[in-house]
Design an enzyme around this catalytic site. Structure first.
Site, mmCIF file in Angstrom:
data_model
loop_
_atom_site.group_PDB
_atom_site.id
_atom_site.type_symbol
_atom_site.label_atom_id
_atom_site.label_comp_id
_atom_site.label_asym_id
_atom_site.label_seq_id
_atom_site.Cartn_x
_atom_site.Cartn_y
_atom_site.Cartn_z
ATOM 1 C CB THR A 89 -0.928 0.024 1.235
ATOM 2 O OG1 THR A 89 -0.141 -0.158 2.424
ATOM 3 C CG2 THR A 89 -1.982 -1.054 1.179
ATOM 4 C CB THR A 124 -0.320 -0.966 6.740
ATOM 5 O OG1 THR A 124 0.504 -1.902 7.436
ATOM 6 C CG2 THR A 124 -0.682 0.195 7.661
ATOM 7 C CD GLU A 153 3.333 -6.418 8.876
ATOM 8 O OE1 GLU A 153 4.119 -6.856 9.723
ATOM 9 O OE2 GLU A 153 3.530 -5.378 8.221
ATOM 10 N NE ARG A 156 10.871 -6.412 15.862
ATOM 11 C CZ ARG A 156 11.617 -6.818 16.879
ATOM 12 N NH1 ARG A 156 12.389 -5.976 17.523
ATOM 13 N NH2 ARG A 156 11.622 -8.097 17.250
ATOM 14 C CG ASN A 210 4.179 0.811 12.129
ATOM 15 O OD1 ASN A 210 4.624 0.063 12.993
ATOM 16 N ND2 ASN A 210 4.159 0.471 10.855
ATOM 17 C CB ALA A 254 19.709 9.884 19.200
ATOM 18 N N GLY A 255 19.796 9.171 16.118
ATOM 19 C CA GLY A 255 20.622 8.956 14.928
ATOM 20 C C GLY A 255 20.093 9.722 13.740
ATOM 21 C CB CYS A 262 6.825 0.141 7.875
ATOM 22 S SG CYS A 262 7.095 -1.412 7.016
ATOM 23 C CE LYS A 265 3.591 1.422 3.562
ATOM 24 N NZ LYS A 265 2.238 1.029 3.974
HETATM 25 C C1 UGA Z 1 8.205 -1.387 11.673
HETATM 26 C C2 UGA Z 1 7.590 -1.782 13.027
HETATM 27 O O1 UGA Z 1 8.628 -1.796 14.013
HETATM 28 C C3 UGA Z 1 6.950 -3.180 12.929
HETATM 29 O O2 UGA Z 1 6.314 -3.507 14.159
HETATM 30 C C4 UGA Z 1 5.893 -3.156 11.805
HETATM 31 O O3 UGA Z 1 5.292 -4.441 11.630
HETATM 32 C C5 UGA Z 1 6.582 -2.769 10.506
HETATM 33 O O4 UGA Z 1 7.185 -1.467 10.655
HETATM 34 C C6 UGA Z 1 5.539 -2.730 9.416
HETATM 35 O O5 UGA Z 1 4.625 -1.898 9.492
HETATM 36 O O6 UGA Z 1 5.574 -3.594 8.514
HETATM 37 P P1 UGA Z 1 10.451 -1.999 10.371
HETATM 38 O O7 UGA Z 1 10.047 -0.942 9.392
HETATM 39 O O8 UGA Z 1 10.883 -3.334 9.863
HETATM 40 O O9 UGA Z 1 9.265 -2.303 11.399
HETATM 41 O O10 UGA Z 1 11.671 -1.390 11.175
HETATM 42 P P2 UGA Z 1 11.910 -0.808 12.638
HETATM 43 O O11 UGA Z 1 12.694 -1.798 13.402
HETATM 44 O O12 UGA Z 1 10.654 -0.312 13.234
HETATM 45 O O13 UGA Z 1 12.864 0.422 12.307
HETATM 46 C C7 UGA Z 1 12.397 1.507 11.514
HETATM 47 C C8 UGA Z 1 13.432 2.600 11.421
HETATM 48 O O14 UGA Z 1 13.607 3.246 12.686
HETATM 49 C C9 UGA Z 1 14.838 2.150 10.994
HETATM 50 O O15 UGA Z 1 15.354 3.079 10.065
HETATM 51 C C10 UGA Z 1 15.628 2.185 12.284
HETATM 52 O O16 UGA Z 1 17.001 2.381 12.081
HETATM 53 C C11 UGA Z 1 14.986 3.372 12.988
HETATM 54 N N1 UGA Z 1 15.160 3.376 14.465
HETATM 55 C C12 UGA Z 1 14.650 2.365 15.212
HETATM 56 C C13 UGA Z 1 15.805 4.433 15.071
HETATM 57 O O17 UGA Z 1 16.264 5.393 14.404
HETATM 58 N N2 UGA Z 1 15.928 4.443 16.440
HETATM 59 C C14 UGA Z 1 15.435 3.432 17.209
HETATM 60 O O18 UGA Z 1 15.588 3.524 18.458
HETATM 61 C C15 UGA Z 1 14.791 2.373 16.592
#
Ligand code: UGA
Length: 436
Positions: A89, A124, A153, A156, A210, A254-255, A262, A265
């Site tokens: 989506t 989603t 869902e 990750r 999310n 932080a970063g 996901c 979007k």
């Molecule tokens: C995210 C959600 O965490 C999942 O629960 C969800 O199912 C998924 O989207 C989805 O909608 O399909 P995902 O996109 O795989 O999962 O990745 P995340 O682990 O959430 O990380 C997303 C971004 O946040 C990455 O760029 C990561 O580096 C960043 N991040 C994460 C940070 O900058 N700081 C953090 O403390 C954690």
């Protein structure tokens, strides 16, 4: 076990393939349908179209046991009791989620029904979609053999298989309790916290989850900005607040900001849904704005150290949107790299899992002149700066003395805070992190 037959539409996508292989492993006869012939060819050669830890073995095992089959014919889902819809989506230019693939998939499933079944939306989708789809099916006289269920869902990327076996919760939205229980009852082990609720609640739980995670990241990034001006260390501040169980330690790193297919979007889609209902999503809009600022801050940090970036040689370490995935879709690295190229910096790019433009799904024109190299050491050789954008374990394990000795000027700008500034100081590396 009751002989339940499962179908998965989008069965070669990230979510669809994990869903299909794990359900097959649970002993359900599962047919994964996908019309992407390129991906199908790869999988028939025994490979996966993307990297996901543990998935290749699981696919091989379930194909061998006969519980998983692949098809490119949607008619093969006609006998399935439940068909999971796992199609994309993507964002439209307005931020709205484009649900056309979901509508097409549900309609295709409904037209090919040989018996009654459930169409279970994993994708989603904007709040209200399951209800609208039900009305759409009725209008097109396709509703007799199909009942809509929402089952968002929470997997990750990079730990999707693990998340399937140990989910934080199962959410099922349906208009019939019988249908909801059928979906909830599929997952094992029994006893996982489950909420059976309305379509709208289930759909909004996904978006709210999310966007809350995105808000946590932007929050900590804003505090990181303050750390830089008051000589505080965000890693300690983050640890300190994360010890409060009401806050918890997760998503407080932080970063360079969040990215990937996901969070951003979904944030844009929910903001759009607010707008459509005549409301302003004040907090969510700021979450997005702060995140965009984190990306420009990476370029700014390089400029502060090097002045003009024209002709400066920079190693970019990390193109994937996070570690343990080869996914570059909507990665923060792309706009950062594009910006650096527009400022006429000379770039060497490395990523342990994304080996070049083709694998990143990019064309030469998108990143003109950027050179892809095979090792981080090759990337930093003779460079004026190294910019870390993905927290790969391989980068954490770098021999920093070797890095320093091979660089023209030892500057490391770390968009993932993977190194300790004290260690860097000892090595006489000019180190700039985020909020440290
Ligand atoms: C995210 C959600 O965490 C999942 O629960 C969800 O199912 C998924 O989207 C989805 O909608 O399909 P995902 O996109 O795989 O999962 O990745 P995340 O682990 O959430 O990380 C997303 C971004 O946040 C990455 O760029 C990561 O580096 C960043 N991040 C994460 C940070 O900058 N700081 C953090 O403390 C954690």
């Amino acid at each position: 076990m009751e002989k339940i037959k499962i179908g998965v539409v989008g069965g070669l996508g990230h979510i669809g393939l994990i869903q299909a292989a794990c359900l097959a492993k649970l002993g359900y006869q599962t047919t994964a349908y996908d019309n992407n012939s390129f991906k199908m060819e790869i999988i028939l050669r025994g490979k996966l179209p993307f990297y996901e830890p543990g998935l290749e073995e699981l696919v091989k095992e379930t194909l061998k046991s006969g519980f998983l089959t692949f098809t490119s014919r949607s008619e093969d889902l006609g006998e399935s009791d439940l068909v999971f819809i796992c199609v994309g989506t993507p964002s439209l230019p307005t931020g709205e989620a484009d649900t056309s693939q979901v509508y097409a998939a549900v309609e295709e499933v409904a037209r090919n029904r040989k018996k009654h079944g459930l169409a279970v939306i994993k994708s989603t989708v904007p709040v209200g979609t399951s209800r609208k789809l039900t009305a759409y099916l009725e209008e097109h006289k396709l509703s007799a053999n199909i009942t809509m269920v929402s089952n968002p869902e929470f997997l990750r990327e990079g730990s999707g298989v693990e998340d399937f076996w140990q989910p934080s919760r199962i959410i099922v939205g349906a208009s019939s309790e019988e249908a909801a229980k059928k979906v909830a009852g599929l997952y094992r082990p029994p006893g996982i916290k489950t909420i059976i609720t309305s379509w709208e609640n289930a759909e909004l739980i996904k978006y709210a989850g999310n966007t809350f995670l995105a808000a946590k990241i932007s929050f900590i990034n804003e505090i990181a900005g303050m750390c830089e001006t008051v000589n505080a260390d965000i890693r300690i501040v983050s640890k300190g607040i994360g010890l409060d169980p009401r806050i918890n330690p997760y998503f407080l790193e932080a970063g360079a900001g969040f990215s990937g297919p996901c969070l951003e979007k979904d944030l844009k889609a929910l903001i759009n849904q607010f707008q459509k209902t005549g409301r302003k999503a004040k907090l969510l809009e700021t979450v997005l704005e702060v995140n965009e600022g984190q990306r420009s801050a990476m370029v700014q940090k390089l400029r502060e150290q090097l002045g003009s970036l024209k002709g400066r040689r920079i190693a970019v370490l990390g193109m994937a949107f996070k570690a343990e995935t080869d996914d570059v879709r909507d990665s923060h690295s792309l706009p950062i790299v594009k910006k650096l190229l527009s400022l006429e910096a000379e770039l060497s790019i490395h990523d342990p899992w994304v080996k070049g433009l083709r694998q990143a799904g990019l064309s030469e024109d998108e990143l003109p002149g950027a050179k892809w190299v095979h090792s981080p050491y090759e990337a930093v050789q003779g460079k004026d700066a190294a910019l870390i954008l993905t927290a790969w374990p391989e980068y954490r394990a770098l021999d920093l003395l070797r890095v320093k000795d091979s660089m023209a000027y030892p500057l490391v700008v770390d968009g993932r805070n993977i190194f300790d500034p004290q260690d860097m100081r000892k090595l006489e590396i000019n180190y700039v992190g985020v909020g440290i």
